[in-house]
Write a protein that holds these residues in place. Structure first.
Motif, PDB file in Angstrom:
ATOM      1  N   TYR A 120     -13.200  26.082 -45.850  1.00 56.68           N
ATOM      2  CA  TYR A 120     -14.244  26.448 -46.804  1.00 56.68           C
ATOM      3  C   TYR A 120     -15.428  27.079 -46.088  1.00 56.68           C
ATOM      4  O   TYR A 120     -15.585  26.963 -44.875  1.00 56.68           O
ATOM      5  CB  TYR A 120     -14.667  25.275 -47.697  1.00 56.68           C
ATOM      6  CG  TYR A 120     -15.363  24.136 -47.024  1.00 56.68           C
ATOM      7  CD1 TYR A 120     -16.758  24.110 -46.886  1.00 56.68           C
ATOM      8  CD2 TYR A 120     -14.652  23.045 -46.550  1.00 56.68           C
ATOM      9  CE1 TYR A 120     -17.396  23.047 -46.291  1.00 56.68           C
ATOM     10  CE2 TYR A 120     -15.283  21.975 -45.948  1.00 56.68           C
ATOM     11  CZ  TYR A 120     -16.658  21.973 -45.824  1.00 56.68           C
ATOM     12  OH  TYR A 120     -17.297  20.923 -45.229  1.00 56.68           O
ATOM     13  N   PHE A 121     -16.236  27.784 -46.891  1.00 56.32           N
ATOM     14  CA  PHE A 121     -17.316  28.592 -46.368  1.00 56.32           C
ATOM     15  C   PHE A 121     -18.612  28.269 -47.115  1.00 56.32           C
ATOM     16  O   PHE A 121     -18.568  27.902 -48.292  1.00 56.32           O
ATOM     17  CB  PHE A 121     -16.973  30.074 -46.513  1.00 56.32           C
ATOM     18  CG  PHE A 121     -15.699  30.451 -45.815  1.00 56.32           C
ATOM     19  CD1 PHE A 121     -15.745  31.021 -44.562  1.00 56.32           C
ATOM     20  CD2 PHE A 121     -14.462  30.208 -46.405  1.00 56.32           C
ATOM     21  CE1 PHE A 121     -14.577  31.356 -43.900  1.00 56.32           C
ATOM     22  CE2 PHE A 121     -13.292  30.529 -45.756  1.00 56.32           C
ATOM     23  CZ  PHE A 121     -13.344  31.103 -44.493  1.00 56.32           C
ATOM     24  N   LEU A 122     -19.736  28.418 -46.443  1.00 60.79           N
ATOM     25  CA  LEU A 122     -21.039  28.080 -47.015  1.00 60.79           C
ATOM     26  C   LEU A 122     -21.985  29.266 -46.924  1.00 60.79           C
ATOM     27  O   LEU A 122     -21.844  30.125 -46.062  1.00 60.79           O
ATOM     28  CB  LEU A 122     -21.647  26.902 -46.244  1.00 60.79           C
ATOM     29  CG  LEU A 122     -20.822  25.630 -46.173  1.00 60.79           C
ATOM     30  CD1 LEU A 122     -21.401  24.674 -45.146  1.00 60.79           C
ATOM     31  CD2 LEU A 122     -20.715  24.986 -47.526  1.00 60.79           C
ATOM     32  N   ARG A 123     -22.954  29.257 -47.816  1.00 59.42           N
ATOM     33  CA  ARG A 123     -24.037  30.244 -47.728  1.00 59.42           C
ATOM     34  C   ARG A 123     -25.246  29.727 -48.462  1.00 59.42           C
ATOM     35  O   ARG A 123     -25.171  28.843 -49.312  1.00 59.42           O
ATOM     36  CB  ARG A 123     -23.619  31.611 -48.247  1.00 59.42           C
ATOM     37  CG  ARG A 123     -23.544  31.754 -49.748  1.00 59.42           C
ATOM     38  CD  ARG A 123     -23.096  33.150 -50.176  1.00 59.42           C
ATOM     39  NE  ARG A 123     -24.147  34.112 -50.135  1.00 59.42           N
ATOM     40  CZ  ARG A 123     -24.968  34.383 -51.130  1.00 59.42           C
ATOM     41  NH1 ARG A 123     -24.863  33.748 -52.270  1.00 59.42           N
ATOM     42  NH2 ARG A 123     -25.899  35.299 -51.007  1.00 59.42           N
ATOM     43  N   ILE A 124     -26.393  30.312 -48.123  1.00 60.46           N
ATOM     44  CA  ILE A 124     -27.640  30.008 -48.794  1.00 60.46           C
ATOM     45  C   ILE A 124     -27.647  30.782 -50.111  1.00 60.46           C
ATOM     46  O   ILE A 124     -27.292  31.967 -50.128  1.00 60.46           O
ATOM     47  CB  ILE A 124     -28.859  30.453 -47.934  1.00 60.46           C
ATOM     48  CG1 ILE A 124     -28.812  29.816 -46.546  1.00 60.46           C
ATOM     49  CG2 ILE A 124     -30.174  30.134 -48.652  1.00 60.46           C
ATOM     50  CD1 ILE A 124     -28.999  28.344 -46.484  1.00 60.46           C
ATOM     51  N   PRO A 125     -28.016  30.153 -51.248  1.00 55.85           N
ATOM     52  CA  PRO A 125     -28.025  30.882 -52.540  1.00 55.85           C
ATOM     53  C   PRO A 125     -29.005  32.040 -52.543  1.00 55.85           C
ATOM     54  O   PRO A 125     -29.963  32.077 -51.836  1.00 55.85           O
ATOM     55  CB  PRO A 125     -28.457  29.827 -53.549  1.00 55.85           C
ATOM     56  CG  PRO A 125     -28.431  28.517 -52.877  1.00 55.85           C
ATOM     57  CD  PRO A 125     -28.409  28.777 -51.405  1.00 55.85           C
TER      58      PRO A 125
END
Length: 125
Positions: A120-125
């Motif tokens: 899985y991958f994450l990012r700042i909204p």
């Protein structure tokens, strides 16, 4: 392991006074509400579980900016960077727990399969 064994061969056992002091220290530390402890200024310090949150968010933002556009960042890369570059002695489980707390608070977005960090991958909204 060899270094540890070698050091214990030359180290004197604790006196009963020293042992009691360590026991009292541990009782004091373990009776606090905080669930995270960090080594700071030569001693163990209790900190809130959110202690690394701003650093996590800053790191993700920094990696996002290094990519073209606001791409998602692999969660395993973030954990590897935190442990490797920041020389943290912290479990990957705790870092992942903080990811999911930040996601639930709306401070992070994710995509992928939440089965394992490399999926899985994450990012700042």
């Amino acid at each position: 392991m060899q270094t540890l064994i070698k050091n214990t061969e030359i180290t004197q056992p604790l006196t009963s006074v020293q042992r009691k002091q360590y026991e009292l220290e541990w009782q004091k530390i373990s009776s606090t509400k905080e669930m995270l402890r960090v080594w700071s200024n030569g001693q163990l310090t209790n900190v809130p579980e959110t202690y690394y949150d701003e650093d996590i968010l800053s790191l993700i933002l920094q990696i996002q900016k290094n990519e073209e556009g606001n791409h998602y960042v692999n969660a395993g890369l973030i954990v590897g960077t935190m442990i490797g570059q920041w020389n943290l002695f912290i479990s990957t489980s705790f870092i992942e727990y903080r990811f999911w707390r930040l996601i639930s608070e709306g401070k992070l977005l994710f995509k992928g399969i939440p089965y394992a960090m490399h999926l899985y991958f994450l990012r700042i909204p």
